[in-house]
Design a protein around this motif. Sequence first.
Motif, PDB file in Angstrom:
ATOM      1  N   ARG A 466     -13.543   3.795   2.522  1.00  0.00           N
ATOM      2  CA  ARG A 466     -12.332   4.438   1.911  1.00  0.00           C
ATOM      3  C   ARG A 466     -11.806   5.605   2.852  1.00  0.00           C
ATOM      4  O   ARG A 466     -12.846   5.768   3.640  1.00  0.00           O
ATOM      5  CB  ARG A 466     -12.578   4.838   0.524  1.00  0.00           C
ATOM      6  CG  ARG A 466     -13.910   6.227   0.334  1.00  0.00           C
ATOM      7  CD  ARG A 466     -12.958   6.899  -1.189  1.00  0.00           C
ATOM      8  NE  ARG A 466     -13.696   8.035  -1.196  1.00  0.00           N
ATOM      9  CZ  ARG A 466     -14.149   8.483  -2.166  1.00  0.00           C
ATOM     10  NH1 ARG A 466     -14.366   7.683  -3.475  1.00  0.00           N
ATOM     11  NH2 ARG A 466     -14.918  10.003  -2.365  1.00  0.00           N
ATOM     12  N   ALA A 467     -10.786   6.034   2.970  1.00  0.00           N
ATOM     13  CA  ALA A 467     -10.167   6.801   3.972  1.00  0.00           C
ATOM     14  C   ALA A 467     -10.149   8.889   3.862  1.00  0.00           C
ATOM     15  O   ALA A 467     -10.021   9.126   4.453  1.00  0.00           O
ATOM     16  CB  ALA A 467      -8.780   6.651   4.056  1.00  0.00           C
ATOM     17  N   LEU A 476     -15.806  12.865   7.034  1.00  0.00           N
ATOM     18  CA  LEU A 476     -14.435  12.698   6.130  1.00  0.00           C
ATOM     19  C   LEU A 476     -14.044  11.136   6.604  1.00  0.00           C
ATOM     20  O   LEU A 476     -14.561  10.694   7.349  1.00  0.00           O
ATOM     21  CB  LEU A 476     -13.860  14.271   6.264  1.00  0.00           C
ATOM     22  CG  LEU A 476     -13.879  15.159   6.297  1.00  0.00           C
ATOM     23  CD1 LEU A 476     -13.070  15.962   6.532  1.00  0.00           C
ATOM     24  CD2 LEU A 476     -14.086  15.317   4.497  1.00  0.00           C
ATOM     25  N   GLY A 477     -13.124  10.809   5.291  1.00  0.00           N
ATOM     26  CA  GLY A 477     -12.547  10.165   6.569  1.00  0.00           C
ATOM     27  C   GLY A 477     -11.505   9.711   6.959  1.00  0.00           C
ATOM     28  O   GLY A 477     -10.899  10.994   7.474  1.00  0.00           O
ATOM     29  N   GLY A 507      -8.241   7.138  -1.906  1.00  0.00           N
ATOM     30  CA  GLY A 507      -7.294   8.820  -2.112  1.00  0.00           C
ATOM     31  C   GLY A 507      -7.577  10.163  -2.545  1.00  0.00           C
ATOM     32  O   GLY A 507      -7.770  10.334  -1.845  1.00  0.00           O
ATOM     33  N   GLN A 508      -7.125  10.119  -3.263  1.00  0.00           N
ATOM     34  CA  GLN A 508      -7.214  11.720  -4.306  1.00  0.00           C
ATOM     35  C   GLN A 508      -6.208  12.380  -3.621  1.00  0.00           C
ATOM     36  O   GLN A 508      -6.895  13.529  -3.268  1.00  0.00           O
ATOM     37  CB  GLN A 508      -9.135  11.543  -4.769  1.00  0.00           C
ATOM     38  CG  GLN A 508      -9.777  10.646  -5.399  1.00  0.00           C
ATOM     39  CD  GLN A 508     -10.976  11.181  -5.768  1.00  0.00           C
ATOM     40  OE1 GLN A 508     -11.401  12.654  -5.952  1.00  0.00           O
ATOM     41  NE2 GLN A 508     -12.275  10.418  -5.664  1.00  0.00           N
ATOM     42  N   TYR A 509      -5.030  12.338  -3.133  1.00  0.00           N
ATOM     43  CA  TYR A 509      -4.105  12.952  -2.285  1.00  0.00           C
ATOM     44  C   TYR A 509      -3.064  13.790  -3.499  1.00  0.00           C
ATOM     45  O   TYR A 509      -2.707  13.388  -4.041  1.00  0.00           O
ATOM     46  CB  TYR A 509      -3.464  12.933  -1.381  1.00  0.00           C
ATOM     47  CG  TYR A 509      -4.333  12.164  -0.310  1.00  0.00           C
ATOM     48  CD1 TYR A 509      -5.572  12.640   1.109  1.00  0.00           C
ATOM     49  CD2 TYR A 509      -4.593  10.595  -0.544  1.00  0.00           C
ATOM     50  CE1 TYR A 509      -5.450  11.464   1.431  1.00  0.00           C
ATOM     51  CE2 TYR A 509      -5.250  10.061   0.204  1.00  0.00           C
ATOM     52  CZ  TYR A 509      -5.966  10.105   0.977  1.00  0.00           C
ATOM     53  OH  TYR A 509      -6.398   8.986   1.761  1.00  0.00           O
ATOM     54  N   GLN A 510      -3.553  15.500  -3.701  1.00  0.00           N
ATOM     55  CA  GLN A 510      -2.906  15.744  -4.339  1.00  0.00           C
ATOM     56  C   GLN A 510      -1.362  16.199  -3.601  1.00  0.00           C
ATOM     57  O   GLN A 510      -1.185  16.851  -3.133  1.00  0.00           O
ATOM     58  CB  GLN A 510      -3.902  16.854  -5.220  1.00  0.00           C
ATOM     59  CG  GLN A 510      -4.061  17.891  -4.145  1.00  0.00           C
ATOM     60  CD  GLN A 510      -4.895  19.410  -4.670  1.00  0.00           C
ATOM     61  OE1 GLN A 510      -4.191  19.306  -5.711  1.00  0.00           O
ATOM     62  NE2 GLN A 510      -6.257  19.733  -3.906  1.00  0.00           N
ATOM     63  N   SER A 511      -0.996  16.345  -5.087  1.00  0.00           N
ATOM     64  CA  SER A 511       0.676  16.932  -4.802  1.00  0.00           C
ATOM     65  C   SER A 511       0.984  18.201  -5.604  1.00  0.00           C
ATOM     66  O   SER A 511      -0.006  18.773  -6.995  1.00  0.00           O
ATOM     67  CB  SER A 511       1.796  16.264  -5.002  1.00  0.00           C
ATOM     68  OG  SER A 511       1.544  15.863  -6.513  1.00  0.00           O
ATOM     69  N   ARG A 562      -0.561   5.198   1.728  1.00  0.00           N
ATOM     70  CA  ARG A 562       0.076   4.141   2.340  1.00  0.00           C
ATOM     71  C   ARG A 562      -1.162   3.887   3.102  1.00  0.00           C
ATOM     72  O   ARG A 562      -1.915   2.730   2.836  1.00  0.00           O
ATOM     73  CB  ARG A 562       1.314   4.393   2.873  1.00  0.00           C
ATOM     74  CG  ARG A 562       1.603   3.113   3.707  1.00  0.00           C
ATOM     75  CD  ARG A 562       3.086   3.598   4.424  1.00  0.00           C
ATOM     76  NE  ARG A 562       3.409   2.184   5.037  1.00  0.00           N
ATOM     77  CZ  ARG A 562       4.247   1.505   5.887  1.00  0.00           C
ATOM     78  NH1 ARG A 562       5.092   2.719   5.648  1.00  0.00           N
ATOM     79  NH2 ARG A 562       4.233   0.684   6.276  1.00  0.00           N
ATOM     80  N   GLU A 563      -1.719   4.526   4.192  1.00  0.00           N
ATOM     81  CA  GLU A 563      -2.836   4.815   5.254  1.00  0.00           C
ATOM     82  C   GLU A 563      -3.767   4.098   4.473  1.00  0.00           C
ATOM     83  O   GLU A 563      -5.017   3.077   4.867  1.00  0.00           O
ATOM     84  CB  GLU A 563      -3.107   5.256   6.319  1.00  0.00           C
ATOM     85  CG  GLU A 563      -4.173   5.554   6.574  1.00  0.00           C
ATOM     86  CD  GLU A 563      -3.649   4.437   7.697  1.00  0.00           C
ATOM     87  OE1 GLU A 563      -5.327   3.795   8.061  1.00  0.00           O
ATOM     88  OE2 GLU A 563      -2.601   3.912   8.033  1.00  0.00           O
TER      89      GLU A 563
END
Length: 936
Positions: A466-467, A476-477, A507-511, A562-563
């Motif tokens: 995972r990234a 880190l990714g 993922g786990q990218y927060q906003s 997306r990436e």
Amino acid sequence: MVIESMAGSWRFHLDASKQGIENQYFKEKLSDEIQLPGTTAENRKGEYNTAREIAHLTETYPLSGYAWYQRDIHIKEEWAGKPIRLYMERTRVTQVWIGEEWKGTQNSVSAPHAYDLGIMTPGTYPLTVLVDNSGLPIKGGHMTSPDTQTNWNGLLGRIEIQVLEPIRMENIQAFPDIAKKSVRLRFNVLNDTGLPAGAYISITASDVIGESESSDKPREMITMIHSVPGSQTVEVNYELGERIALWDEFTPVLYRLRMSLEATASGESYQDEQSVTFGMRQFGTEGTQFSNNGRKVFLRGKHDALAFPLTGYAPMNVEEWVRVLTIAKSYGINHYRFHTCCPPEAGFMAADLVGIYFEPELPYWGAFQEPGEEEYDEARAEYLHQEGLRILEAYGNHPSFALFTLGNELHGSRKAMTDLLREYRERDGRRLYAEGANNYFWAPSFTEESDFWVTMRTGHGDSVVRASFSHADLPLGHVQASYPSTEIDYRHNLPDIGAPIVGHEIGQYQSFPNFGEIDKYTGVLQARNFEVFRERLEQAGMLRQADDFFRASGQLAVICYREEIEAALRTPGFGGFQLLDLQDFPGQGTALVGVLDAFMDSKGFIEPEQWRRFCSEIVLLARFPRYTYTENETFEAQLEMANYGGSELTDVQLEWSLKQGDRIIESGATAAMAVGQGTLSSVGNIQADLSAVKAPAKLELELKWKGGGISNAYPIWVYPAEVDTKPDNSVHVRRSLDQEARALLEEGERILLIPDQEQLTSHIEGTFASDFWCYPMFRSICEGKDAAPAPGTLGILCDEQHPAFKAFPTEFHTNWQWWPILMNSHSLVLDEWPDAIRPIVQVIDNFERNHKLGLIVEAKVGRGNLLVCASDLIGQADKPEARQLLHSLLQYAASAEFKPSEELSFEQLRSALDPNAATERQSHRGQAVINPSYPN
């Protein structure tokens, strides 16, 4: 079987202190009232909760303890001599009394509770049910967590008195055989008459649900058995005909069989009718890939923890589940991984209809032990063992039930886990099994008893699948730590295990929070955490920017997702991924990681059709080494197609174009070719001369499948090959706020300040990707490990119309051309600056810390004008994007438009830029941290 619903008004008594068994409440006529199905929270029973939870949503009427439910049941004359059963579809730990007679206890949180009440004389009886949500032998994962569906107390779904036949069929399990075009039926025949009986069983395919034009007409099959007193297991094969309809994600066709039993014992006749619904599917593996009915499957999954904020529990009706799953499928999702939880029957039924592969888990997140080990807990081990069997029996016929694991991030005895897997597989081979999700994540390894492996790493160090990672799980990714490209995949990290590997919780990218969402919480849960976050932001003087922070951070999250997804699709032979998550996670610190909110409503970041360009069964991909170029270069890319659709594709031809606005720089088409099903195939290479680009410019590479209705597009940026980065005589470029710089400002001069890092009083280390999961949770974990926390920021909010960007194309949010600029930055903590000063480029801080952070900021200081850039553009002369930004800032600083309106005193300036001030400062909103540098 006769069914009488028990839905409606029940007598009730709240017993949080758990005195009712000792005081024999079952002997009393309870005085309060409650509506069932439902929970105590829905019925507003107990004390209203005035607390303000921050780490998760606040339950308005929480309860941990006993609740007593009671009503009268009426046994009719025509039921005389027939066994009676109480059926409760979903609840917690229960005990049941008929009058004063105790009927037992059950403790499944995943499967129905069914109490055999025996043969009852016609009349009226008080039925009392005690529900205890505090007495499980385990911590029930997300089945009972306040972070997700809450630890509710109540009775949900179907609550029934079932009148059974003395000779009857039960527990019908359907085992499809695709090759033989038949189904093996295994069921129990129960004979309560005490006498042997001859019985005929008739089986007919009564219905086919879904599109099934090719299926044969139903036929009747009759078999005879000799029924003996008690229970016996019967197996029969039913042939469906030469033309069978198969179940998969594209054509989710279901069969329903009607089964009739006619038996005779000592001259008495008995009849029973049952039905069973199933799908003809064979979910398995082919090497390192999943397959279904011979087609290869790439799992495009989402995590789910049964978070439904209005009720605090998962829907018990099919219609709501169909709505939710249809939304997920509109975003290209074909798979749900249920983190330490199991959906109710309605969820499986909806997935059968929509075409989604489900992976429930045991409700467990911890260690397995063997007998004799120090921490072995026999009650816990037996509970987990039985809960798995109950899940398999209750939901095993559903074709959507394709995978099963023992829980999340497990550890302890591997033998205890593999013994369970072996037993479950021998009992029910209709699905794939794995020991858990991300087990032993600190030292990951695969066990051959598992059919697949869900993991974030396949070994130590850089063997990632995972990234993105937390700073507690270094390294880190690549989205976080590698110069952007579309070439990275995980092929070299896939060990030769001969089984599919699935990326765990990617993922786990927060906003940033959307405070407008607060009003949607009209049920048992309230978003008081959001209220706290809003108050913090208001105290920091930035509440009016909340919507902008929300929109800008959301766009960065989409770019990163997306990436993340495309990297998985670019990996040949990969099994798939499980997002965490398509929707926000309301707990564990409040993790706003979705492009949908916790209600599965769009947050407005991206439309489903745009998301499906990179997350669908067929995706067009372009591999190229970087996103930024100069006009004297040639852009090159390798084009690929990931085909996990329903069939092999012939004569595939891609059309491509490189556009600058409406102007086509270059275009072309690939040669027609075949693309196999379940493959990642190279379909051609492209080259485009960039000399015709009017640089600087943002371009779009568009890919289209000619005649296929599928497209994708990528941004790239093109800059002049040579650009002037020398200031003219009117602008002074300085690296520190020293006495000479101060003197220049007092004389009315113009300064572009690009400070050395050591010149900063207080700053946050720069990063590109949005913060992982949520800042407070992983800050705490990092501190517990004596490790540096993450920067904790959420990208930039950029005034893209500002004249400082006339020569640097940008949007209001972070995009790939900002990667080296941000990674080599140290955003200024501007908490002590006037509220009126808003940075030209503001770094968005997290909701716990709420610093006002500046990357590029301007002010009038003394008689002079000051422009500050907190990224080391001078040290990045090899990066065309950094070089171009420096050029653009110099041009602006030399122009007549450089007239900052807001004033800043030298004392205020020193709060962020004085090298003689303290290097770390504590403010009322949290600590400004200085973290180790990232690689360039």
